[in-house]
Scaffold this motif. Structure first.
Motif, mmCIF file in Angstrom:
data_model
loop_
_atom_site.group_PDB
_atom_site.id
_atom_site.type_symbol
_atom_site.label_atom_id
_atom_site.label_comp_id
_atom_site.label_asym_id
_atom_site.label_seq_id
_atom_site.Cartn_x
_atom_site.Cartn_y
_atom_site.Cartn_z
ATOM 1 N N LEU A 65 -64.928 0.183 27.986
ATOM 2 C CA LEU A 65 -64.054 -0.226 26.885
ATOM 3 C C LEU A 65 -62.715 -0.571 27.329
ATOM 4 C CD1 LEU A 65 -65.328 2.352 24.108
ATOM 5 C CD2 LEU A 65 -66.183 -0.099 24.587
ATOM 6 N N ASP A 66 -62.101 -1.651 26.513
ATOM 7 C CA ASP A 66 -60.876 -2.141 26.845
ATOM 8 C C ASP A 66 -59.723 -0.897 26.520
ATOM 9 O OD1 ASP A 66 -58.424 -3.426 27.236
ATOM 10 O OD2 ASP A 66 -58.622 -4.820 25.913
ATOM 11 N N VAL A 67 -58.991 -0.407 27.323
ATOM 12 C CA VAL A 67 -58.003 0.633 26.905
ATOM 13 C C VAL A 67 -57.210 0.213 25.926
ATOM 14 C CG1 VAL A 67 -56.485 0.289 28.630
ATOM 15 C CG2 VAL A 67 -56.861 2.453 27.889
ATOM 16 N N ARG A 68 -56.947 -1.250 25.750
ATOM 17 C CA ARG A 68 -56.089 -1.819 24.850
ATOM 18 C C ARG A 68 -56.683 -2.203 23.545
ATOM 19 N NH1 ARG A 68 -51.663 -5.836 27.950
ATOM 20 N NH2 ARG A 68 -50.661 -4.438 29.206
ATOM 21 N N ASP A 69 -57.631 -1.844 23.440
ATOM 22 C CA ASP A 69 -58.325 -2.097 22.053
ATOM 23 C C ASP A 69 -57.902 -1.082 20.982
ATOM 24 O OD1 ASP A 69 -60.400 -2.437 20.063
ATOM 25 O OD2 ASP A 69 -61.692 -3.232 20.926
ATOM 26 N N GLY A 70 -57.104 -1.638 20.160
ATOM 27 C CA GLY A 70 -56.331 -0.388 19.402
ATOM 28 C C GLY A 70 -57.290 -0.010 18.405
ATOM 29 N N ALA A 71 -58.171 -0.979 17.562
ATOM 30 C CA ALA A 71 -59.154 -0.581 16.681
ATOM 31 C C ALA A 71 -60.273 0.335 17.263
ATOM 32 C CB ALA A 71 -59.996 -1.599 16.237
ATOM 33 N N ALA A 72 -60.607 -0.026 18.520
ATOM 34 C CA ALA A 72 -61.664 1.122 19.312
ATOM 35 C C ALA A 72 -61.072 2.443 19.373
ATOM 36 C CB ALA A 72 -61.960 0.684 20.524
#
Length: 386
Positions: A289-296
């Motif tokens: 996963l993208d570590v910068r995906d805030g919603a995730a």
């Protein structure tokens, strides 16, 4: 744990515009992966709007605003501080415990007092409880004796259980409440703060100390708990000592806290914020996963539990820590604050430690309404006058 070198870039923001500007700088120029902070709710609110727009992760360990609980707006924000507004859930539990259904609110319309009052409004509405009166006043209000007596007199007309919050004026309110006959055991005053109480809150070594001492016996003082066990207390004390020792070393070179035995009230919350982010880094790497995906990150954090410094750190369904609270009363001949109960089960239950002390004629908890009603309407006089 995935091995990654973690660095940090520090910015100090004095107002909202600086805070937003620093977020832009950190994300666009410093290429950071997460925003930690701000300690200030005033600064966090606009900054978190921006990070939500960007879907960029943000974690705060101290910003306490009730507004930040709305994750439809703040869709990338996680908080490892337990909002003081969560004490409203505990107040509902207290009402259920003592069969109360009605409350009156008298509070400063600002900061932590406001956050708790907003929480009470939401929780009472959800649980079919009634707010009889709600008096909120602006911080610029000049609180003369006349004004304060008027506020208390209005509340007295319809409420026996009263949420009262104004840290700088609580003692004055309580002394006046006694003068109005509200210290007869039939009234309960509930107040909420972050820090634990001391006798200094009522004892000023002046001519009003005795009145204040008697008045504070009728307060239930709720504050955020840092631990629930002796082991938790010892762990936090050791951690705070370690923080002071490290602060004295480069690059901080600040030995003042160590020399003066000053402890931080939020260092463990910041530790929990860093630990939670480490869990997210591991999870995002393991699941591609993208570590910068805030919603995730927010979705990952919901209902997450891990061991904090002083005990469990439980993140609730909205991505905010669910705090636990101490419930204090001022007891004994010296009227010292004492923890009488601790919230449990995410504030849905109360664990009694020393038992509540009531000053009613029968020693039981007071009613939230006089037997005959506030105006005698529940005990009509028979037509024959007997």
């Amino acid at each position: 744990m995935h091995k990654q070198e973690q660095g940090y870039v520090w910015r100090s923001s004095e107002n909202q515009s600086q805070g937003v500007g620093h977020v832009v700088d950190l994300v666009k120029n410093e290429n950071v992966d997460v925003i930690f902070g701000s300690p200030s709710s005033r600064i966090t609110v606009p900054a978190a709007h921006l990070t939500s727009y960007w879907n960029f992760p943000m974690i705060t360990w101290i910003a306490n605003s009730f507004e930040l609980s709305d994750k439809n707006l703040f869709s990338t924000l996680v908080r490892t501080v337990g909002p003081l507004s969560e004490s409203a859930r505990l107040i509902v539990t207290m009402f259920n415990t003592f069969n109360w259904t009605k409350i009156g609110n008298l509070y400063l319309d600002f900061g932590l007092c406001l956050y708790t009052a907003e929480g009470i409004k939401e929780e009472f509405s959800a649980h079919n409880l009634t707010i009889m009166q709600s008096i909120a006043y602006h911080p610029a209000t000049v609180l003369t004796r006349t004004v304060m007596v008027n506020y208390l007199s209005i509340i007295k007309q319809t409420s026996r259980i009263i949420y009262i919050c104004d840290e700088n004026n609580l003692r004055r309110y309580m002394i006046l409440a006694c003068e109005l006959g509200m210290c007869n055991g039939e009234y309960v005053f509930i107040t909420t703060y972050l820090s634990a109480p001391t006798e200094d809150i009522w004892k000023m070594n002046d001519a009003f100390d005795e009145q204040a001492r008697r008045a504070f016996q009728h307060i239930i003082y709720i504050n955020s708990a840092k631990w629930t066990t002796d082991e938790g207390r010892e762990a936090i004390e050791n951690f705070q000592k370690e923080v002071n020792e490290k602060a004295a070393l480069p690059p901080w070179n600040n030995d003042y806290p160590l020399r003066n035995n000053i402890t931080s009230t939020s260092a463990e919350d910041m530790y929990n914020a860093a630990y939670l982010y480490g869990l997210w880094v591991n999870y995002s790497a393991s699941n591609v996963l993208d570590v910068r995906d805030g919603a995730a990150m927010l979705a990952f954090s919901k209902n997450l539990s891990f061991d904090g410094i002083g005990g469990p750190c439980d993140i609730g369904m909205n991505g905010d820590r669910v705090p636990f609270f101490w419930m204090n009363q001022f007891r004994g001949e010296d009227t010292q604050p004492e923890v009488v109960a601790i919230s449990t089960d995410k504030n849905r239950n109360i664990s009694i430690t020393h038992g509540f002390e009531w000053y009613t004629a029968d020693g039981n908890h007071p009613l939230d309404e006089p037997v005959c009603g506030f105006f005698g309407e529940l005990c009509p006089i028979p037509e024959n006058g007997i």
